[in-house]
Design an enzyme around this catalytic site. Structure first.
Site, PDB file in Angstrom:
ATOM      1  N   GLY A   1       0.743  -1.103  -0.001  1.00  0.00           N
ATOM      2  CA  GLY A   1       0.060  -0.119  -0.062  1.00  0.00           C
ATOM      3  C   GLY A   1       0.779   1.252   0.020  1.00  0.00           C
ATOM      4  O   GLY A   1       2.094   1.081   0.544  1.00  0.00           O
ATOM      5  N   SER A   2       0.406   2.268  -0.586  1.00  0.00           N
ATOM      6  CA  SER A   2       1.046   3.463  -0.416  1.00  0.00           C
ATOM      7  C   SER A   2       1.014   4.249   0.954  1.00  0.00           C
ATOM      8  O   SER A   2      -0.116   3.465   1.806  1.00  0.00           O
ATOM      9  CB  SER A   2       0.493   4.833  -1.219  1.00  0.00           C
ATOM     10  OG  SER A   2       0.910   4.279  -2.628  1.00  0.00           O
TER      11      SER A   2
ATOM     12  N   HIS B   1       3.525   4.595   3.184  1.00  0.00           N
ATOM     13  CA  HIS B   1       4.860   4.191   3.731  1.00  0.00           C
ATOM     14  C   HIS B   1       5.963   4.785   3.198  1.00  0.00           C
ATOM     15  O   HIS B   1       7.217   4.242   3.455  1.00  0.00           O
ATOM     16  CB  HIS B   1       4.828   2.514   3.822  1.00  0.00           C
ATOM     17  CG  HIS B   1       3.739   1.799   4.141  1.00  0.00           C
ATOM     18  ND1 HIS B   1       3.007   1.938   5.278  1.00  0.00           N
ATOM     19  CD2 HIS B   1       2.814   0.974   3.527  1.00  0.00           C
ATOM     20  CE1 HIS B   1       2.407   1.256   5.585  1.00  0.00           C
ATOM     21  NE2 HIS B   1       1.863   0.527   4.445  1.00  0.00           N
TER      22      HIS B   1
ATOM     23  N   LYS C   1       5.520  -8.270   1.998  1.00  0.00           N
ATOM     24  CA  LYS C   1       5.151  -8.280   3.318  1.00  0.00           C
ATOM     25  C   LYS C   1       4.159  -9.222   3.880  1.00  0.00           C
ATOM     26  O   LYS C   1       3.028  -9.379   3.208  1.00  0.00           O
ATOM     27  CB  LYS C   1       5.134  -6.784   3.823  1.00  0.00           C
ATOM     28  CG  LYS C   1       6.065  -5.761   3.500  1.00  0.00           C
ATOM     29  CD  LYS C   1       5.988  -4.472   3.973  1.00  0.00           C
ATOM     30  CE  LYS C   1       4.699  -3.783   3.317  1.00  0.00           C
ATOM     31  NZ  LYS C   1       4.827  -3.615   1.915  1.00  0.00           N
TER      32      LYS C   1
ATOM     33  N   HIS D   1      -0.082   0.193   9.609  1.00  0.00           N
ATOM     34  CA  HIS D   1      -1.205   0.587   8.771  1.00  0.00           C
ATOM     35  C   HIS D   1      -2.013   1.151  10.064  1.00  0.00           C
ATOM     36  O   HIS D   1      -3.305   1.044  10.015  1.00  0.00           O
ATOM     37  CB  HIS D   1      -2.137  -0.538   8.284  1.00  0.00           C
ATOM     38  CG  HIS D   1      -1.149  -1.097   7.101  1.00  0.00           C
ATOM     39  ND1 HIS D   1      -0.579  -2.207   7.461  1.00  0.00           N
ATOM     40  CD2 HIS D   1      -0.839  -0.997   5.843  1.00  0.00           C
ATOM     41  CE1 HIS D   1       0.187  -2.827   6.548  1.00  0.00           C
ATOM     42  NE2 HIS D   1      -0.128  -1.798   5.481  1.00  0.00           N
TER      43      HIS D   1
END
Ligand SMILES: Nc1ncnc2c1ncn2[C@@H]1O[C@H](COP(=O)(O)OP(=O)(O)O)[C@@H](O)[C@H]1O
Ligand SMILES: Nc1ncnc2c1ncn2[C@@H]1O[C@H](COP(=O)(O)OP(=O)(O)O)[C@@H](O)[C@H]1O
Ligand SMILES: [Mg+2]
Ligand SMILES: [Mg+2]
Ligand SMILES: [Mg+2]
Ligand SMILES: [Mg+2]
Lengths: 220, 342, 342, 220
Positions: free
Chosen positions: B63-64, B66, B114, B228
Site C-alpha cells: 500500500g502507499s 509508507h 510483506k 497501517h
C-alpha cells in the site's frame, strides 16, 4: 424460472449502490479490527465494475460475472480484491455462455465462488471472515432448493442465512486476516467482509424479487 | 478530544484523497528521472535501466502511505520495481505482473512480500499470471513484527522494518550477479535474522477515510502498532523515550533471541510524523540498552524509512549480521531514498 | 480546539525537555562515529578528521529542533563543525569559538550564520574571541526567506532553506582546496541567488514551553511561517497542495526574480511532521508551475532537511544555478544526512 | 552611602528568583511576537549565574558582575544572551576591584552596560527592545542623582522609569529582533526583553532597599 443477464446486471448495479451508501459503515467496521479501508476498497472496486459492465450489459451471465471478477481483482487490492475477484471469476466460469440461468445453476455458481474464496484465503468457518456469511447462505439455499422453493424464496433465505452468519461473527475471535492480529481484542466486533458479503447476497435477492422474470424475458 | 484530534490531523498537503497517490508518483517521477521511470494504470515504479540482462529482478510493493518504502528503494543495488497500491491497501496483481515482466532479465524474478493477507494473495495471483507467461518467479515473505505472535491462530507476524533492510541486502546480492536461488535463500536468511517492534503516539488518517484510524488519549501510546495503524499489543500510559526504547528493544532481543556477542544492524525508524531529533534520542537509548546486553551495533540506520502517513511514533528493528549480509549492506546503492558508495 | 491540539501535540519521544538536546547529540555520536565526534559543554559536533591541514574550515550552528540541520551536515564535502544551541535558541559564543579552534587548519574559518538577531550577535562575539586568539574568521549570513520583507524596518529576511544548499555547495568548494576569500565569495553568491518561503499546517511545541507556539484553527494555515514558528505573512484558509505550491513558488520566483530559461535547484522541504508522500505531491505541483514559467529544474532535493520540530508544513527553496554551483552541488558529500559520490 | 558586594549578590539572586517565577509570563510575551523562549532563556541563564556566583560571593562588585556576564553569554544564547551578557560585562568592567560602590558609580556602570547593549544590538529608542526600558531608567537615575536623591530613591526612580518604558513598548512597532518580522502585527504587545529589563532594575532597587547598608557593612 430463471435469472436473466439483465437481472444479474441489476444485481451488480444495486450492490454497487449499496456499497457506495454503506462505504463509511464498512470502513468503520474495518477500522475497529483492521485497517479501516474495507468500504473504501469495495466502493473503488464496484465503481470500476460499473464502468467495465456498461459496454457489455448484454453479454451472457458468465461473462458478466467474469468481467466483474476481473474488475475487482484489478482495482480493489487488499484482501477483499483477490477474494471477491476470485468469487466472481469462479462463479462466472460456472455459468459460461448462459443468457439466463436456473436457480440450481445460480446456487451452484455461488458455491463455486465460495470454493474459490476458501482456496484463495484458506479460511475455515468461524475464522471470522466473509466465509462465515457466504457458507451458511449456500447451505440454506441448497436446503430450500431441495424443498422445491421458488427462486425468490431460495435467494431470500440465502440472504437471511448470510445475515445470521454475519451477526454470528461478532462473538468470534478472528483467526484470519488483519483482525487476527488483535487476538482476544477482535471479539465483540462484526467482521467487515462478512458484512459486505451479506449485503451482496441481500442485493441479489432484492434485484431478483424486484425485476419480474417476464419483464426481463421480453428484453432478451 | 478525539474530535479535536480528528479535525486537527486532517490537515494534509494533498489535492484530493483520490489523487494523492498519483500526484505523489508524478512528483517522484519528476524528481528522480535519472533513477526511475513510472508507469500508470497499472502503477509501477521501474528502475530506469530495467530489465538488466542476466540479473535477477527484485519486485516489491504494498500500500502507499509508507514512503519512501517501496518506490524510494528502486535503483542500483536495491529494487528493480515497486508496485504502489492505494493508501494502506496492497497493490493489485496486474501491477505486480507488469512489474515482473518489465524487470525480467532472463534470470528470474523475486517477489518481496510483506506478510499481510491482502499482499500475499495479490502477489500470489500475480505470480500465477507471470508464470502463466513463462516467467520464473520466486517469492519471499517478510514477517518480523514481534508485536504479533506467530501462531496457527493468526495470519502470522506482520512484515515491517526488516523489509527495508532485506531489500537493500538482497539488492546488493542480485546486483552482484547471484542466481535466483541464491538471492531467494539470502532473502529468507535476512528475514529469519531480523525482528521489529513499533509504537505510536498518535494515529494516522487514511485520506479517503478522513478521520484517525484509532483514537488515543493524550496521555496514552499504542505499543506494538502496525504500519497501517492496526492496534498492537497494548495501550499504555505515555512513557519516557528511554522506557519506550527499552520495551521495544528488549522485546525484539528476547524474541529472536539476540545474544551477547551478536553483531547487529540497529534500525530506529520514524513513523512519518516524528522529527529526527526524537529518533536520535531513541537511538541513544537503544544503543545504551544493547551495550548493556553485550550486543554490538556494527551498522545503524536512523530515519523515517517505513512510515504510516503522519503517524507520530517509532519502531526498532534489529538484524543479526554476518559477513555476507554485512558485505551486501555495505555494497553501493543508488535509489531516491538510500544512497552510498556511488 | 486549541487546548486539544496542545495536549495532543505534546506527545514527544523524549525523556525531559532539559535533556532532549544532549540525548539526541549522544545518539548522533553513537550512530555516526565514523563521520563525527561530539564534544559537550560547550556542545560542538566536529568532523572526525578535523582539523584538515590547509583546508578552510566551515562552521555553522543554530538552535536545535531543525534536524538534520546543522549537525547532520558535518562531514566530507560539507561542514567541519556545527554548534547546536538549545531548542530554537542560537548557540553561545563559547561553542562557536571552540568549533572554530577545532577545525582551523591554518587556512581560516568561515562562519555560516542564519540571519536572526541572536545568531548574528553570538557568532559576532565568537568571531571576536577567535580572532583574539589569532584565527582568521570570515562570516556569511543567509537571508533567503521572502516571507519577511527586507528593509531598514526589520531585522532583515530570515535565513532558511538556502542555508542547507549553501553548506553543501560551499562545502564542496572548500573540500576542493579553495582559499578563504574564494569560499566566502561563493557563499555570498549562493545566498544571493536563492530564495525560500514556507508554510505550516500545525504549530510546533518548544518542549520547555510545553504548548504550541501558536494556535491555528483546523481549517487554517500560516503562510510565510518561520522555522521557529514565527508568524508569517498571513493566516489563510487551508488550500489544496497545488494552490499552496503555487503561492510559495510564485512568491519565490517573483522575488529574485527567477526568469524564463533559468536553471534552478528546486528544494521541497518538510517541516518535520509532514510525511514524504505529501512532499512529492508538493514537488509535483512546483515542477508543473516552473515548467509553465519556462524555468528548468536541473537539480532537486525533496525531504525534511531543515525542520521545526514536529511542525506539519513545507517550504519551497529555489536556487539559480551556474556551472560553478552545479559542480560543487554534484561534488561528493558524506555526512549523516546527505551522501553521494562516495 | 554605598552598595556592597553583598547587596549586588542579593540583587542577582533576587532577580534570578523573579525570572524563575516569571518564566512562563516572559515566554508568553515572546510567543506573541517572537519565538516563545525568552523566559526559558533568561531562566537558564540566571540559574547558571547562581551556580557561578556561589563560590565567589565575596569577590568585588566588578568581578561579581563580570562573572554574571560570562555566565549569561555562555548559557543564554539567542538575542538575550549577548545583550544581557554584554550589559553585565561592561557594567562589571566599570567597577573593577571595588568592594562597594557609590550611587554615582553604580549608575555610571549601568550606563556603561546600556552602551554595550546598544553597540551590540544597534537598537535605537522606540525600536521596541530592552533599550526602551534601560535607557529611560538611566536618564531618570541621572536626574535624581543630580537632585541629590538617596541611593534608594535613585534606584526606585530608575525602576519606575523602566516600568513606564516597558509599558510604552506596547503601542510600538518592532524594528529590531524577531518581533520586527511581524511589522504591524507587533503593535499592541509588550516587548519581552523590555519586561525582563524592568524586572532586573526593580529587583536592584528592592534589594538595596531591603538590605540596610549598615547590616551589610558589618559582614564585610
Ligand atoms: N484469509 C481470508 N479468507 C477469507 N476472508 C478473509 C481472509 N482474510 C481477510 N478476509 C476478509 O477480508 C476482510 C478485510 O478486507 P479488506 O479490509 O478490504 O482487506 P485488508 O484487510 O487487506 O485491508 C475481512 O473482514 C475478512 O472478512
Ligand atoms: N537588536 C536588539 N537590540 C536590543 N535588544 C534586542 C535586539 N533584538 C532583540 N532584542 C531583545 O531581545 C528580546 C528577545 O530575546 P530572546 O527571546 O531571548 O531572544 P531570541 O529573539 O533570539 O529568541 C526582545 O524582546 C528584545 O527586547
Ligand atoms: Mg482493511
Ligand atoms: Mg487494507
Ligand atoms: Mg529564540
Ligand atoms: Mg525569543
Amino acid at each position: 424460472m430463471a435469472v436473466t443477464n439483465r437481472q444479474i446486471v441489476s444485481w451488480l448495479e444495486r450492490y454497487a449502490a449499496v456499497v457506495a451508501e454503506q462505504k463509511q459503515y464498512l470502513t468503520g467496521l474495518d477500522a475497529a479490527i483492521g485497517d479501516g479501508d474495507h468500504g473504501i476498497n469495495m466502493d473503488r472496486g464496484f465503481q470500476t465494475v460499473l464502468v467495465k459492465l456498461a459496454p457489455v450489459r448484454d453479454n451472457d451471465v458468465g461473462s458478466l460475472l467474469k468481467t466483474t471478477g476481473m474488475a475487482l481483482v484489478g482495482s480493489v487490492g487488499g484482501a477483499g480484491g483477490p477474494l471477491y475477484g476470485t468469487f466472481f471469476l469462479r462463479a462466472g466460469a460456472a455459468l459460461d455462455g448462459k443468457a439466463e440461468v436456473g436457480a440450481d445453476e445460480l446456487v451452484a455458481a455461488l458455491e463455486a465462488g465460495l470454493k474459490g474464496v476458501v482456496e484463495r484465503g484458506k479460511a475455515n468457518r468461524n475464522d471470522k471472515t466473509m466465509v462465515d456469511a457466504l457458507a451458511p447462505a449456500i447451505d440454506r439455499a441448497r436446503q430450500y432448493l431441495g424443498e422445491g422453493a421458488s427462486l425468490e424464496d431460495v435467494l431470500a433465505a440465502a440472504a437471511d442465512a448470510a445475515e445470521e452468519g454475519m451477526k454470528a461473527t461478532i462473538p468470534l475471535k478472528a483467526l484470519k486476516g488483519r483482525a487476527s492480529y488483535l487476538g482476544e481484542r477482535s471479539i465483540g466486533h462484526q467482521d467487515p467482509g462478512a458484512t459486505s458479503s451479506y449485503l451482496m447476497l441481500r442485493a441479489l435477492s432484492d434485484s431478483v424479487a424486484a425485476v419480474p422474470e417476464r419483464a426481463s424475458r421480453s428484453t432478451t | 478530544m478525539a474530535q479535536a484530534a480528528v479535525t486537527t490531523r486532517l490537515k494534509k498537503l494533498i489535492n484530493t484523497p483520490e489523487t494523492e497517490v498519483r500526484d505523489a508518483l508524478e512528483g517522484m517521477a519528476a524528481a528522480h528521472a535519472d533513477l526511475i521511470r513510472v508507469e500508470f494504470d497499472p502503477n509501477v515504479i521501474i528502475r530506469k535501466d530495467a530489465p538488466r540482462k542476466g540479473k535477477v529482478g527484485l519486485v516489491s510493493g504494498g500500500g502507499s502511505g509508507h514512503e519512501p518504502m517501496h518506490g524510494g528503494y528502486v535503483g542500483l543495488g536495491m529494487l528493480d520495481a515497486a508496485c504502489p497500491g492505494a493508501v494502506f491497501t496492497s497493490p493489485t496483481p496486474d501491477q505486480m505482473a507488469r512489474a515482473t515482466k518489465a524487470v525480467d532479465g532472463g534470470a528470474g524474478v523475486l517477489h518481496i512480500v510483506k506478510n499481510y493477507t491482502g499482499d500475499i494473495m495479490n502477489f500470489e495471483m500475480a505470480a500465477e499470471l507471470a508464470r502463466g507467461e513463462g516467467a520464473k518467479v520466486n517469492a519471499v515473505v517478510t514477517n518480523d513484527d514481534v508485536a504479533v505472535q506467530d501462531s496457527l491462530y493468526t495470519a502470522g507476524r506482520r512484515g515491517v522494518g526488516v523489509t527495508v533492510l532485506l531489500e537493500k541486502i538482497v539488492g546488493g546480492c542480485a546486483e552482484a550477479g547471484a542466481d535466483l536461488e541464491t538471492v531467494t535463500n539470502l532473502a529468507k536468511k535476512v528475514n529469519a535474522n531480523g525482528r521489529s517492534m513499533g509504537m505510536a503516539l498518535t494515529s494516522c488518517i487514511v485520506p479517503a477515510a478522513g478521520k484517525p484510524t484509532f483514537d488515543i488519549a493524550d496521555d496514552e501510546m499504542e505499543l506494538g502498532i502496525g504500519i497501517h495503524g492496526e492496534p498492537g499489543r497494548e495501550r499504555t500510559k505515555l512513557k519516557s523515550a528511554d522506557e519506550i526504547a527499552e520495551v521495544l528493544t528488549s522485546t525484539v532481543v528476547n524474541d529472536l533471541p539476540f545474544k551477547r556477542g551478536d553483531e547487529v544492524l540497529a534500525f530506529v525508524n520514524g513513523m512519518g510524523g516524528t522529527p529526527l531529533i526524537e529518533l536520535y534520542v531513541v537511538y541513544n537509548a537503544v544503543n545504551k540498552y544493547l551495550s548493556g546486553q553485550g550486543i554490538k551495533i556494527s551498522r545503524s540506520l536512523v530515519g523515517s524509512y517505513i512510515t504510516s502517513l503522519e503517524m507520530a511514533g517509532c519502531s526498532v528493528t534489529l538484524l543479526k549480521l554476518d559477513s555476507e549480509t554485512t558485505k551486501f549492506w555495505d555494497a553501493p546503492v543508488h535509489t531516491p531514498a538510500l544512497r552510498w558508495g556511488v
